[in-house]
Design an enzyme around this catalytic site. Structure first.
Site, PDB file in Angstrom:
ATOM      1  N   GLY A   1       0.806  -1.212   0.000  1.00 11.65           N
ATOM      2  CA  GLY A   1       0.000   0.000   0.000  1.00 11.65           C
ATOM      3  C   GLY A   1       0.835   1.256   0.000  1.00 11.65           C
TER       4      GLY A   1
ATOM      5  N   GLU B   1      11.161   3.012   5.782  1.00 14.90           N
ATOM      6  CA  GLU B   1      10.970   1.584   6.030  1.00 14.90           C
ATOM      7  C   GLU B   1      12.090   1.100   6.938  1.00 14.90           C
ATOM      8  OE1 GLU B   1      10.037  -1.882   6.735  1.00 14.90           O
ATOM      9  OE2 GLU B   1       8.624  -0.875   5.367  1.00 14.90           O
TER      10      GLU B   1
ATOM     11  N   THR C   1       4.893  -6.993   4.318  1.00 12.73           N
ATOM     12  CA  THR C   1       4.513  -8.363   4.671  1.00 12.73           C
ATOM     13  C   THR C   1       4.356  -9.241   3.444  1.00 12.73           C
ATOM     14  OG1 THR C   1       3.435  -7.707   6.744  1.00 12.73           O
ATOM     15  CG2 THR C   1       2.708  -9.770   5.739  1.00 12.73           C
ATOM     16  N   CYS C   2       3.674  -8.758   2.429  1.00  9.85           N
ATOM     17  CA  CYS C   2       3.371  -9.594   1.263  1.00  9.85           C
ATOM     18  C   CYS C   2       4.637 -10.129   0.599  1.00  9.85           C
ATOM     19  CB  CYS C   2       2.545  -8.808   0.254  1.00  9.85           C
ATOM     20  SG  CYS C   2       2.141  -9.749  -1.232  1.00  9.85           S
TER      21      CYS C   2
ATOM     22  N   CYS D   1       2.577 -13.245   1.261  1.00 12.98           N
ATOM     23  CA  CYS D   1       2.038 -13.840   0.032  1.00 12.98           C
ATOM     24  C   CYS D   1       3.085 -14.492  -0.856  1.00 12.98           C
ATOM     25  CB  CYS D   1       1.318 -12.771  -0.792  1.00 12.98           C
ATOM     26  SG  CYS D   1       0.385 -11.568   0.144  1.00 12.98           S
TER      27      CYS D   1
ATOM     28  N   LYS E   1       5.183 -17.475   0.835  1.00 14.81           N
ATOM     29  CA  LYS E   1       4.230 -18.540   1.181  1.00 14.81           C
ATOM     30  C   LYS E   1       3.761 -19.269  -0.063  1.00 14.81           C
ATOM     31  CE  LYS E   1       0.092 -17.466   1.450  1.00 14.81           C
ATOM     32  NZ  LYS E   1      -1.121 -16.689   1.798  1.00 14.81           N
TER      33      LYS E   1
ATOM     34  N   TYR F   1      -6.610 -18.648   7.886  1.00 14.18           N
ATOM     35  CA  TYR F   1      -5.980 -19.023   6.619  1.00 14.18           C
ATOM     36  C   TYR F   1      -4.491 -19.308   6.782  1.00 14.18           C
ATOM     37  CZ  TYR F   1      -4.085 -14.261   6.021  1.00 14.18           C
ATOM     38  OH  TYR F   1      -3.390 -13.095   6.170  1.00 14.18           O
TER      39      TYR F   1
ATOM     40  N   GLU G   1      -2.986 -22.914   5.786  1.00 10.28           N
ATOM     41  CA  GLU G   1      -2.022 -22.945   4.687  1.00 10.28           C
ATOM     42  C   GLU G   1      -0.726 -23.607   5.122  1.00 10.28           C
ATOM     43  OE1 GLU G   1      -3.485 -19.040   2.121  1.00 10.28           O
ATOM     44  OE2 GLU G   1      -1.963 -18.801   3.682  1.00 10.28           O
TER      45      GLU G   1
ATOM     46  N   ARG H   1      -9.163 -22.940  19.636  1.00  7.34           N
ATOM     47  CA  ARG H   1      -9.979 -22.728  20.829  1.00  7.34           C
ATOM     48  C   ARG H   1     -11.427 -23.145  20.623  1.00  7.34           C
ATOM     49  NH1 ARG H   1      -8.983 -16.562  22.163  1.00  7.34           N
ATOM     50  NH2 ARG H   1      -9.258 -16.499  19.897  1.00  7.34           N
TER      51      ARG H   1
ATOM     52  N   ASP I   1      -3.351  -2.928   6.255  1.00  5.78           N
ATOM     53  CA  ASP I   1      -3.683  -3.708   7.446  1.00  5.78           C
ATOM     54  C   ASP I   1      -3.631  -2.914   8.736  1.00  5.78           C
ATOM     55  OD1 ASP I   1      -3.851  -5.713   5.633  1.00  5.78           O
ATOM     56  OD2 ASP I   1      -2.250  -6.960   6.458  1.00  5.78           O
TER      57      ASP I   1
ATOM     58  N   HIS J   1     -14.653 -27.639 -22.400  1.00  4.82           N
ATOM     59  CA  HIS J   1     -14.572 -29.041 -22.001  1.00  4.82           C
ATOM     60  C   HIS J   1     -13.310 -29.687 -22.575  1.00  4.82           C
ATOM     61  CE1 HIS J   1     -16.101 -32.946 -20.798  1.00  4.82           C
ATOM     62  NE2 HIS J   1     -15.767 -33.404 -21.999  1.00  4.82           N
TER      63      HIS J   1
ATOM     64  N   GLU K   1     -15.566 -25.657 -16.080  1.00  8.93           N
ATOM     65  CA  GLU K   1     -16.846 -25.774 -16.773  1.00  8.93           C
ATOM     66  C   GLU K   1     -17.984 -26.080 -15.808  1.00  8.93           C
ATOM     67  OE1 GLU K   1     -17.543 -29.263 -19.345  1.00  8.93           O
ATOM     68  OE2 GLU K   1     -15.683 -30.101 -18.527  1.00  8.93           O
TER      69      GLU K   1
END
Length: 447
Positions: A16, A35, A42-43, A48, A51, A178, A182, A199, A303, A436, A441
């Site tokens: 972002g 930075e 993070t990504c 992302c 991973k 997630y 993952e 939990r 985030d 197909h 499909e």
């Protein structure tokens, strides 16, 4: 804006922040971005990108086994964790450098140190330097939220999972979102004994119930052990270096690694009180529809706000902010029908309303499903079944939601999400001739 050092100062060079910086600079603004770790956020660095590369690596476990049914004389193969780990980290460095080049090419000043807010128009750097700015954008993202329990320092998060020296023989993953599912799939395919503790008895809260139940069924059948109503109490380190996880309502779990995947917390330890920037009850920065905080000169995207924690959403927010403030092109992010995916084994994907949410909103709804084995799985002798689900408005025939689990589900859903976003009807799907033979499909064959 000559009264300020820069027109825009961005704190955080993730997806972002980088997008907002680049677009603002393209509109003629003088931009600086700080930075404290590595460009990419993070990504790129710990989310992302690495991973998904691990997910690709994990898929070879089943692909190599399936290949034998397709005539390939595949020998018994060994997996080398360090080779994959090092190649993934090298790719992360490459992508991070591209982000840095993008900033430089757009004449954005990159300051590689920690920055905090020192007032409505001031930022203080770790070096002691103060920079003034007409506008400040907070794009610091979030960090893993670790429960405060005895022995928590013995655990890791997804951040550290990419840097493990050895592949754990036994891993306990705390959480059921997630990230937990993952990494459960990743480590299981690599040969680790995986136990996932939660939990409650619900995994992947917010996703369609039938789809997440199918993942639980498949994952359990593969050998991933789920412990429900099992809140972690403490972690004990044994003399041999192994760990013992004490869990409510269950026997202690011996393992080699404990991974916390118990949610993420916005990174807001930034001196925001100096500018009266308000936080919500989850510790996220409160923003309006234009990403503006309670301080008129300070904005936030991604985030660090409590909206949708997805990289493409943060990018859209950064774009909207820059276009609105600096480009004389005001627009807002549309949060309706945002597609999402879980890169589990097999992957899940969904867009729009789940069946339960649609029923709450509209009462009776139409539901169409296709429950099938992919052709590849049939020949491979794999009993794993895919499930596609379509939720339709009871009166208008408009497709309210699409949800699926199966091979390549996220790749298939991306195109189908356009139809849901556009408000197309079930009849539009029915009128479309199938490709197909494909798994996709099934989306146009549900009757």
């Amino acid at each position: 804006m000559a009264d300020y050092d820069v027109d825009l100062f961005v704190i955080g060079a993730g997806s972002g922040g980088v997008r907002a910086s680049r677009i603002a600079a393209g509109h003629g603004a003088k931009v600086a971005i700080a930075e404290e770790y590595r460009v990419g956020g993070t990504c790129v660095i710990r989310g992302c990108v690495p991973k998904k590369l691990l997910v690709y690596g994990a898929h070879f476990a089943e692909d190599l086994a399936d290949a034998r049914r397709f005539g390939w004389k595949v020998p018994d193969c060994e997996f080398d964790w360090k080779t994959l780990r090092d190649n993934v980290l090298a790719e992360v460095s490459r992508v991070s450098s591209i982000y840095g080049e993008t900033l430089a090419n757009n004449k954005v000043e990159l300051i590689q140190e920690r920055a905090i807010v020192a007032g409505p128009h001031a930022v203080k750097l770790a070096s002691g330097r103060t920079v003034t700015a007409k506008y400040i954008l907070i794009a610091t993202g979030a960090k893993p939220d670790i429960p405060d329990i005895p022995g928590k320092t013995y655990g890791i998060t997804s951040n550290e999972a990419f840097h493990l020296d050895e592949l754990p023989k036994r891993i306990v993953i705390a959480g059921a979102g997630y990230i937990a599912n993952e990494f459960a799939g990743i480590f299981h395919e690599f040969g680790s004994q995986v136990t996932l503790i939660n939990r409650t008895d619900v995994i992947l809260r917010g996703y369609d119930e039938q789809i997440r139940d199918r993942l639980l069924q498949i994952s359990s059948g593969k050998g991933i052990d789920f412990k429900f109503h099992a809140e972690i109490q403490k972690i004990e380190k044994k003399e041999d270096g192994s760990l013992l996880v004490h869990v409510a309502n269950h026997d202690p779990l011996p393992c080699d690694v404990v991974m916390f995947a118990t949610g993420r917390r916005p990174l807001t330890d930034l001196g925001l009180e100096t500018a009266d920037v308000a936080l919500n009850d989850k510790g996220a920065i409160k923003v309006d529809d234009d990403n503006k905080s309670t301080c008129d000169s300070i904005y936030a995207v991604g985030d660090v706000t409590d909206r949708i924690q997805l990289t493409p959403v943060a990018i859209r927010e950064g774009q909207a902010f820059a276009d609105t403030i600096f480009g004389n092109k005001p627009h807002r992010v549309d949060y309706d029908n945002v597609p999402s995916a879980v890169f589990s084994h097999p992957p899940m994907a969904g867009v729009g309303l789940t069946e339960s949410r649609a029923r709450k909103k509209y009462g009776s709804v139409k539901v169409f499903t296709s429950d099938f084995r992919a052709m590849k799985n049939v020949l491979a002798g794999r009993n794993e079944r895919a499930l596609y689900k379509m939720v339709v408005h009871p009166d208008t025939d408009v497709v309210l939601g699409l949800h699926m689990i199966g091979p390549d589900a996220p790749e298939i859903l991306q195109a189908a999400a356009i139809a849901v976003k556009a408000g197309l009807t079930k009849q539009a799907f029915d009128d479309t001739i199938a490709l197909h033979p494909t798994m996709a499909e099934e989306l146009v064959l549900m009757r």
